[in-house]
Write a protein that holds these residues in place. Structure first.
Motif, PDB file in Angstrom:
ATOM      1  N   VAL A  95       0.916  -1.243   0.184  1.00  0.00           N
ATOM      2  CA  VAL A  95      -0.002  -0.091  -0.582  1.00  0.00           C
ATOM      3  C   VAL A  95       1.027   0.584  -0.206  1.00  0.00           C
ATOM      4  O   VAL A  95       1.919   0.949   0.629  1.00  0.00           O
ATOM      5  N   LEU A  96       0.785   2.094  -1.147  1.00  0.00           N
ATOM      6  CA  LEU A  96       1.327   3.336  -0.648  1.00  0.00           C
ATOM      7  C   LEU A  96       0.301   4.430   0.073  1.00  0.00           C
ATOM      8  O   LEU A  96      -0.234   4.478   0.095  1.00  0.00           O
ATOM      9  N   VAL A  97       1.816   4.625   1.242  1.00  0.00           N
ATOM     10  CA  VAL A  97       1.069   5.473   2.051  1.00  0.00           C
ATOM     11  C   VAL A  97       1.530   6.600   1.924  1.00  0.00           C
ATOM     12  O   VAL A  97       2.715   7.327   0.811  1.00  0.00           O
ATOM     13  N   ASP A  98       1.141   8.221   2.315  1.00  0.00           N
ATOM     14  CA  ASP A  98       1.101   9.598   1.811  1.00  0.00           C
ATOM     15  C   ASP A  98       1.933  10.190   3.106  1.00  0.00           C
ATOM     16  O   ASP A  98       1.385   9.805   4.324  1.00  0.00           O
ATOM     17  N   THR A  99       3.049  10.383   2.782  1.00  0.00           N
ATOM     18  CA  THR A  99       4.743  10.428   3.749  1.00  0.00           C
ATOM     19  C   THR A  99       4.205  12.328   3.894  1.00  0.00           C
ATOM     20  O   THR A  99       5.571  12.470   4.394  1.00  0.00           O
ATOM     21  N   GLY A 100       3.823  12.843   3.316  1.00  0.00           N
ATOM     22  CA  GLY A 100       3.484  14.399   2.829  1.00  0.00           C
ATOM     23  C   GLY A 100       4.925  15.299   2.095  1.00  0.00           C
ATOM     24  O   GLY A 100       4.873  16.221   1.814  1.00  0.00           O
TER      25      GLY A 100
END
Length: 195
Positions: A95-100
């Motif tokens: 899953v691609l996690v949004d790190t900002g």
């Protein structure tokens, strides 16, 4: 399917594919004019796969060639179905996690599944929980199965799953949404006979 069977299946499929590719490539090479070895099934460029005697052997039987074509088409469709079944992934690997920072990070799909299942199992009245992720890594979808104790309200269990476990997973992974399909089943208890 266990990991060992999956590995054996893929190895056998790979070997069969390589053998067929080698045979097809050799036939194509001979057809394009490459000198064939003496033991090869085709003598040369003008040789055919089926000689006249082999092709005309069943000429009087009108069913023969349609049956051969139908059998080969069924074999091709079966092999294609097998290939799709082996290659297709049933669960989301990451899953691609949004790190900002604009790049993001990858979270293992099984890790998120395990956390969701553990949090769902920890709810009162849930005997067992299973969670699988599907979809794309930027837009995962959850498939959950909850095994409920007899005294649990299914609506309450579903509410707890959506407001707690799924909400925590969605927020921690930085997802805009985490849609879920949930199957609820009740535990069957045998009543004791009173005499």
């Amino acid at each position: 399917m266990s990991a060992v069977l999956r590995t054996v299946n893929r190895v056998l499929l790979g070997v069969a594919g390589l053998v067929l590719l080698a045979l097809g490539g050799a036939v194509l090479a001979v057809g394009l004019g490459v000198e064939a070895p003496s033991w090869w099934i085709h003598a040369g460029r003008d040789d055919v796969l089926l000689a006249d005697a082999e092709r005309t052997r069943w000429r009087d039987a009108g069913w023969w060639w349609p049956a051969v074509v139908a059998a080969l088409a069924a074999l091709f469709l079966l092999a294609l179905w097998w290939l799709v079944a082996v290659v297709r992934r049933r669960r989301l690997a990451e899953v691609l996690v949004d790190t900002g920072d604009g790049e993001g990070a990858l979270l293992r799909g099984r890790a998120l599944e395990d956390v969701l299942a553990a949090e769902a199992s920890a709810m009162d009245g849930v005997a067992r929980a299973q969670v699988r992720l599907r979809g794309r890594r930027t837009a995962p979808e959850a498939r959950a199965r909850l095994l409920l104790e007899p005294d649990v309200d299914p609506g309450e269990a579903l509410n707890h799953l959506t407001t707690r476990a799924l909400s925590h997973a969605r927020n921690s992974a930085g997802l805009a949404s985490l849609p879920a399909k949930v199957r609820l089943r009740g535990v069957r208890h045998r009543a004791e006979r009173v005499s």
